[in-house]
Design a protein around this motif. Structure first.
Motif, PDB file in Angstrom:
ATOM      1  N   ARG A 334      11.499 -14.690 -21.087  1.00 14.20           N
ATOM      2  CA  ARG A 334      12.719 -15.068 -21.795  1.00 14.20           C
ATOM      3  C   ARG A 334      13.163 -13.952 -22.746  1.00 14.20           C
ATOM      4  O   ARG A 334      14.348 -13.572 -22.772  1.00 14.20           O
ATOM      5  N   THR A 338      16.729 -12.057 -21.799  1.00 14.11           N
ATOM      6  CA  THR A 338      17.857 -12.371 -22.677  1.00 14.11           C
ATOM      7  C   THR A 338      18.379 -11.152 -23.423  1.00 14.11           C
ATOM      8  O   THR A 338      19.319 -11.263 -24.221  1.00 14.11           O
ATOM      9  N   ASP A 342      22.560 -14.294 -21.511  1.00 14.52           N
ATOM     10  CA  ASP A 342      22.398 -15.325 -22.538  1.00 14.52           C
ATOM     11  C   ASP A 342      21.267 -16.276 -22.156  1.00 14.52           C
ATOM     12  O   ASP A 342      20.819 -16.326 -21.004  1.00 14.52           O
ATOM     13  N   ASP A 344      21.154 -19.501 -21.894  1.00 18.32           N
ATOM     14  CA  ASP A 344      21.491 -20.568 -20.957  1.00 18.32           C
ATOM     15  C   ASP A 344      21.346 -20.107 -19.511  1.00 18.32           C
ATOM     16  O   ASP A 344      20.836 -20.847 -18.660  1.00 18.32           O
ATOM     17  N   LYS A 345      21.760 -18.880 -19.222  1.00 16.18           N
ATOM     18  CA  LYS A 345      21.626 -18.343 -17.859  1.00 16.18           C
ATOM     19  C   LYS A 345      20.162 -18.205 -17.473  1.00 16.18           C
ATOM     20  O   LYS A 345      19.757 -18.519 -16.338  1.00 16.18           O
ATOM     21  N   GLU A 347      17.592 -19.954 -18.622  1.00 18.88           N
ATOM     22  CA  GLU A 347      17.007 -21.277 -18.433  1.00 18.88           C
ATOM     23  C   GLU A 347      17.424 -21.888 -17.096  1.00 18.88           C
ATOM     24  O   GLU A 347      16.625 -22.544 -16.422  1.00 18.88           O
ATOM     25  N   LYS A 348      18.651 -21.648 -16.678  1.00 24.37           N
ATOM     26  CA  LYS A 348      19.152 -22.243 -15.445  1.00 24.37           C
ATOM     27  C   LYS A 348      18.665 -21.527 -14.196  1.00 24.37           C
ATOM     28  O   LYS A 348      18.414 -22.158 -13.167  1.00 24.37           O
TER      29      LYS A 348
END
Length: 495
Positions: A334, A338, A342, A344-345, A347-348
């Motif tokens: 992560r 990052t 971002d 969110d990208k 995590e998805k």
């Protein structure tokens, strides 16, 4: 070959029938097994036989011992002992006609294991060549350890009608036998008279006395006659087996095992870490204890803050194997990703794969880190940095990378030369020596094995005799490949 596999054994083999079927330790494997065995035993005997043959290969290829030397044999026996294959140790150190229950069971396992590997190695010409070569080495090894009484019994059991020459005939040609036979104590050896075309390998190297179309060979070299017959028999048997593969593969329970057996990894299990490694130490470990394949992945990740799917899979499982926890691994990926995307990208699209590696998603299997052979045989495309650098990098790129690590020029040239000649794992062992400034004969077959050996060396747990560079404290494994897991269905998420 009739292997009627049942999940539960439907019949056992009596000791009496074993005596009839297996009267001798050494076999020519002319008659296939016909008993019922469980699926678990089928797989176990296949893997045991594969470990044995790979031990023969590793003793020469990775450890550099002269074939059939005492050091070569001891290396094989040590490997078999570490793998718990005592019955193969017994068969390789003596070949007799004892009829104890343990002897009979050892011969039975040897017999079935051989025929299972025939099914796995009959598929391609390359596999057949390797199997025949290793089986011939094993046959010769066991013949060399037979006592004279056992040799005579072996001849009778296999209808091999060869008689040694009489004392009178031997006395007439003893002078020629002494000059042509590269053995000591020729006067006390038994000699056999065979047609010269049955021992062309001995004739080629001028190791026998020839007279009137016959070769006079000592007992110790008689294995040349037998191995020629055995080689012919194996070639024919493998050709026949390959023609019946479609029938064998109708049993879905064994088809996956047989197809992937030659790629299966038979060494130490690195799916469960032995220690916890904090991610804060990875930069230091990458320099000191990473194999080159993992070091280049780590460096590329730090530089580009991203790895493609193949790189994430290869490096992620390696980190799991050395002791990085799921929580730390998630934090490591992560924090790096990052920097260019971002949260969110990440995590998805990427966090799922990290949890998958640790068996927390999907089929929730505990996946093992990739072995050397699996990495060597991986497909590498443009822009990828996974795989084996000794195979997938061109000579100039590999040399430039090694020079960037300030290794000794002679060591670099040696490593690059080994890689060019296709000796990828030996090149990796030489890279280990260059990085650690030692001279060890390591049989490296797994990136996590490399890491483990490095950490032992740095902690002083591997004792080095600097006069000869040999390790006295490291117990090497000589497995060569890892099973391609057909059920490993990682999703090819966005690159």
């Amino acid at each position: 070959m009739d292997l009627n596999i049942k999940r539960k054994s439907t019949k056992s083999v009596s000791t009496g029938s074993l005596v009839t079927t297996y009267p001798h330790d050494l076999q020519m494997y002319r008659v296939p097994p016909i008993e019922n065995i469980t699926l678990q035993e089928f797989e176990t005997l296949a893997v045991d036989r594969l470990k044995l043959l790979r031990s023969l290969a590793s003793a020469t290829t990775l450890k550099g011992h002269r074939i059939y030397s005492d050091e070569w044999l001891q290396c094989i026996l040590n490997d078999l002992k570490s793998e718990g294959l005592k019955y193969y140790m017994k068969l390789c150190t003596k070949s007799e006609c004892n009829l104890s229950e343990s002897d009979l069971q050892a011969r039975r396992k040897d017999h079935i294991g051989h025929f299972i590997l025939r099914l796995a190695y009959c598929r391609t010409e390359e596999l057949r060549r390797w199997f025949i070569a290793k089986e011939l080495e094993l046959f010769k090894l066991r013949f060399y350890n037979m006592k004279m009484e056992a040799v005579d019994t072996f001849f009778k059991l296999n209808n091999l009608y060869y008689e040694n020459i009489s004392s009178e005939e031997k006395d007439k040609i003893i002078h020629f036998l002494r000059e042509s036979t590269p053995h000591h104590q020729v006067d006390n050896m038994k000699f056999y008279k065979v047609k010269f075309n049955e021992v062309l390998d001995l004739v080629k190297f001028r190791k026998v006395y020839l007279n009137s179309g016959y070769a006079f060979i000592p007992h110790s070299d008689f294995v040349s006659v037998l191995s020629a017959q055995y080689r012919t028999h194996l070639k024919q048997s493998l050709a026949i087996a390959s023609q019946h593969l479609s029938e064998i593969e109708q049993d879905e329970r064994i088809v996956t095992l047989l197809k992937g057996l030659h790629l299966s990894y038979t060494g130490a299990d690195y799916s469960i870490a032995k220690a916890v490694v904090p991610i804060e130490s990875l930069d230091t470990l990458a320099v000191k204890s990473y194999p080159l394949c993992m070091r280049q992945l780590h460096e590329h990740l730090r530089l580009a803050h991203h790895l493609k799917h193949g790189g994430r899979l290869q490096y992620g499982l390696f980190l799991k194997g050395i002791g990085v926890t799921l929580e730390d691994s998630m934090r490591f990926w992560r924090e790096e990703f990052t920097k260019i995307m971002d949260l969110d990208k990440f995590e998805k699209q990427y966090s799922y794969n990290v949890r998958y590696n640790y068996g927390k998603e999907g089929s929730k299997k505990n996946y093992s880190p990739f072995s050397c052979m699996k990495i060597i045989q991986s497909s590498v495309g443009p822009g990828d940095c996974h795989g084996c650098p000794f195979r997938h990098c061109d000579g100039n790129s590999l040399k430039n990378r090694l020079q960037g690590y300030n290794l000794e020029p002679q060591a670099i040239n040696n490593i690059v030369d080994l890689a060019k000649r296709g000796h990828f794992q030996i090149a990796c062992s030489k890279y280990f020596n260059a990085v650690h400034n030692v001279e060890l004969d390591l049989g490296l077959n797994h990136p996590n094995e490399y890491f483990e050996a490095s950490q032992k060396l740095l902690r002083g747990e591997t004792k080095i005799d600097f006069n000869n560079g040999q390790s006295n404290g490291h117990n090497d494994k000589y497995a060569t490949t890892e099973l391609h897991d057909n059920n490993m269905e990682f999703e090819e998420e966005a690159e």
